[in-house]
Scaffold this active site. Structure first.
Site, PDB file in Angstrom:
ATOM      1  N   TYR A  10      -6.060  -1.772  -8.654  1.00 48.24           N
ATOM      2  CA  TYR A  10      -5.127  -0.655  -8.800  1.00 48.24           C
ATOM      3  C   TYR A  10      -5.897   0.657  -8.912  1.00 48.24           C
ATOM      4  CZ  TYR A  10      -1.521   2.278 -10.994  1.00 48.24           C
ATOM      5  OH  TYR A  10      -0.636   3.286 -11.306  1.00 48.24           O
ATOM      6  N   GLY A  16      11.877   2.266  -5.882  1.00 50.57           N
ATOM      7  CA  GLY A  16      10.913   1.833  -6.882  1.00 50.57           C
ATOM      8  C   GLY A  16      11.107   2.510  -8.226  1.00 50.57           C
ATOM      9  N   GLN A  17      10.154   2.261  -9.130  1.00 50.97           N
ATOM     10  CA  GLN A  17      10.264   2.711 -10.515  1.00 50.97           C
ATOM     11  C   GLN A  17      10.432   4.219 -10.630  1.00 50.97           C
ATOM     12  OE1 GLN A  17       6.711   2.245 -12.947  1.00 50.97           O
ATOM     13  NE2 GLN A  17       7.955   1.783 -14.737  1.00 50.97           N
ATOM     14  N   GLY A  43       9.478   4.542  -0.574  1.00 50.90           N
ATOM     15  CA  GLY A  43       9.502   3.814  -1.843  1.00 50.90           C
ATOM     16  C   GLY A  43      10.586   4.341  -2.762  1.00 50.90           C
ATOM     17  N   ILE A  46      12.255  -0.461   2.235  1.00 48.51           N
ATOM     18  CA  ILE A  46      11.872  -1.599   3.057  1.00 48.51           C
ATOM     19  C   ILE A  46      12.996  -2.635   3.015  1.00 48.51           C
ATOM     20  CG2 ILE A  46       9.391  -1.275   2.789  1.00 48.51           C
ATOM     21  CD1 ILE A  46       9.430  -3.451   0.626  1.00 48.51           C
ATOM     22  N   ASP A  96       8.836   1.739   6.204  1.00 49.70           N
ATOM     23  CA  ASP A  96       7.767   0.876   5.697  1.00 49.70           C
ATOM     24  C   ASP A  96       6.424   1.558   5.946  1.00 49.70           C
ATOM     25  OD1 ASP A  96       5.867  -1.101   5.220  1.00 49.70           O
ATOM     26  OD2 ASP A  96       7.086  -2.700   6.097  1.00 49.70           O
ATOM     27  N   LYS A 102      -6.314   3.971  -6.296  1.00 50.02           N
ATOM     28  CA  LYS A 102      -5.938   5.321  -6.707  1.00 50.02           C
ATOM     29  C   LYS A 102      -7.070   6.317  -6.463  1.00 50.02           C
ATOM     30  CE  LYS A 102      -1.748   4.477  -7.864  1.00 50.02           C
ATOM     31  NZ  LYS A 102      -0.671   4.958  -6.957  1.00 50.02           N
TER      32      LYS A 102
END
Length: 318
Positions: free
Chosen positions: A143, A11-12, A8, A35, A54, A147
């Protein structure tokens, strides 16, 4: 850590974490996993190795781990809170089935694993003020459910198989580098963009909605500090509360107004975002992180605001 894979990496948080890890451990020792369709670009692509990785494909992950002799995996692949609520099956598939794949690869190849948790792992029945390290976790969102499961599954692999799993519960993460990507706390990033552009900001949360936040440099610092921490000192592993600042929309607005006196903000409450925010802590107690591995943040709201406005002015050519 000698050879690192960031899953990832575009990502952010992953995009900035990859760069920070390369500064510390050397460009060639940090692989940017991505990915198809989300390939690294610019500095992220050019500064070090990258590979398709991935989380839903364990064979692919294992091949990358063996090819680059990886000893530590940062598993940053996940959907953010609002997006996860609109795509719950995908959120589970990436967040939990993907984590299972990562942990199995780590078990077979003797890797350490970092998989972030979140303030979203708590729910409306959790104590909201100075939320304890160990407390009730009954989230009402997909979400949050993923977690909590992440924390439990990571602990299970440590206790049963000895996999070195570690994690922090991120507050809302604020950054000038990566644009918002569908999180409940993203208003606290958006507001700075509007301020720098001189536009009126429409806030999706009502006044007085307190939430923990952290500036990206501190989020990266905490992540790397924990993975470097002496395991003999860790009583907890998955997952540590970390805290930096807590504020509501009106407080960040007033802080920005110290720099931008004409800045304007109005409220148009988004029921989905407000409902999620109301179920999260006002402020977490991070004393365990401070005691077990020396966590302390560098930025408060004032310092972050000054830096955000300065950096965004350069980024946006203002």
């Amino acid at each position: 850590m000698k050879n690192v894979l960031v899953v990832g990496s575009t990502g952010q948080i992953g995009s900035e974490l990859t760069r920070e890890l390369r500064k510390t451990y050397g460009n060639e020792h940090v692989v940017a996993g991505y990915i198809p369709g989300a390939e690294p670009k610019g500095e992220l692509r050019d500064s070090g190795p990258s590979a398709v990785a991935d989380v839903t494909n364990p064979t692919m992950i294992a091949e990358v781990v063996r090819k680059y002799d990886i000893d530590t995996i940062f598993n940053m692949a996940a959907l953010l809170s609002v997006v996860a609520e609109s795509k719950p099956q995908l959120a589970w598939h990436i967040g939990i089935n993907g984590l299972w794949n990562i942990l199995e690869v780590a078990r077979e190849n003797h890797c350490a694993v970092f998989t972030p948790s979140s303030i979203g792992s708590f729910g409306p029945t959790t104590p909201h003020l100075m939320t304890p390290q160990d407390t009730v976790q009954r989230p009402k969102t997909m979400y949050g459910i993923t977690k909590v499961t992440t924390e439990l599954l990571s602990d299970y692999y440590f206790l049963k198989y000895g996999v070195d799993t570690r994690s922090v519960r991120y507050p809302g993460v604020i950054s000038y580098v990566t644009p918002p990507g569908g999180g409940t706390t993203d208003y606290a990033v958006d507001i700075y963009y509007y301020a720098v552009r001189g536009e009126r900001f429409v806030c999706p949360l009502k006044p007085g909605t307190l939430m923990d936040m952290i500036y990206m440099p501190d989020a990266l610092k905490a992540t790397m500090m924990l993975m470097e921490a002496n395991p003999d000192k860790l009583i907890h592993r998955n997952s540590f509360n970390i805290a930096s600042m807590s504020f509501g929309p009106e407080t960040i607005f007033e802080e920005i107004r110290k720099h931008k006196p004409t800045f304007e903000m109005v409220y148009e409450v988004d029921p989905l975002k407000q409902g999620i925010a109301d179920s999260w802590p006002d402020r977490m107690d991070d004393s365990c992180a401070r005691e077990e591995w020396g966590w302390t943040p560098d930025y408060d709201l004032s310092a972050m605001t000054t830096d955000m406005l300065d950096k965004l002015a350069i980024k946006l050519g203002r």
